[in-house]
Design an enzyme around this catalytic site. Sequence first.
Site, short mmCIF file in Angstrom:
data_model
loop_
_atom_site.label_atom_id
_atom_site.label_comp_id
_atom_site.label_asym_id
_atom_site.label_seq_id
_atom_site.Cartn_x
_atom_site.Cartn_y
_atom_site.Cartn_z
N LYS A 15 31.18 28.88 30.46
CA LYS A 15 32.69 28.95 30.41
C LYS A 15 33.13 27.67 31.10
CE LYS A 15 36.68 31.33 32.39
NZ LYS A 15 37.09 32.18 33.55
N TYR B 210 29.91 28.86 35.14
CA TYR B 210 31.32 28.77 35.08
C TYR B 210 31.90 27.46 35.87
CZ TYR B 210 36.06 30.50 36.23
OH TYR B 210 37.55 30.66 36.40
#
Length: 300
Positions: A165, A137
């Site tokens: 992500k 992330y």
Amino acid sequence: MRNLELRGIIPPIVTPMNEDESINEQELRNQVNRQIEAGAHGIFPFGTNGEAYILSEEEKERVLAIVIEETNKRVPVYAGTGCISTKDTIRLSKKAQELGADVLSIITPSFAAASQEELYQHFKAVAEAVDMPIVLYNIPARTGNAISPATVKRLSKIKNIVGVKDSSGNFDNMLQYIEVTRDREDFVVLSGNDSLILWNLMAGGSGGIAGCANVYPEVMVSIYENFKAGNIEKARQAQDSIRSFRGCFKHGNPNTIVKAAVDMLGHPVGKCRAPFNYIPQAGIEELKTVLEENKNKGMK
């Protein structure tokens, strides 16, 4: 390690709270079902929109246990287990595996500046400590640390690091993530910026972890489903339709705006936990206007 298809629209669901800031467990279950009924492809508790930054470790475990139970294997459950230290991240990741999460979403360490080698060693150590798929992330505006495309490429060689992500808002950065991992077919690149989901898909990405899905779950899911069906114009219309709502983010922290909007739509999710819960009156008025306009357009 379960063989999962990681794709589509994964809502980082809000954590409903009562007036005393305790967790509203029944409403959390309601929100899980609301998202799955709208066609969400996964559920992601205590992400940024779920206020992971302000929940205690015990609260995170309770939220995760409820979400896993209520989801009941209908869709994968993503658990955000990133902490500042590698040791704490491993401990929380093992707990998430024990509770039955399907995927780990691990944010970069924050506050202290980390080199790319330190980030690589951090994620590698976590990956070796758990037998679970991991999605990296990247949200440098919040953590102060960005994962470079070269580091993502290195990390993609580790079997259970299966995706990333990107919430940098830099489309070229996300494109580079897609480019450098193209030689691994099962590696997914997800947009953490809701305005880039369609463009992520068109570039070869796999979807998005979409905060706006808390407000408009059916609209956000339709971006992905229309794209997959070849209805690019409908996908683009759905993508464009969230622009006015995202325009309200200028009035405060985006997850504060998102949670306020969900509450205004009649779901008693409460406010964000103090001090991150202030929206000026002008922001509240604009939010009300935008929600009403979008309601009249049939958005939900």
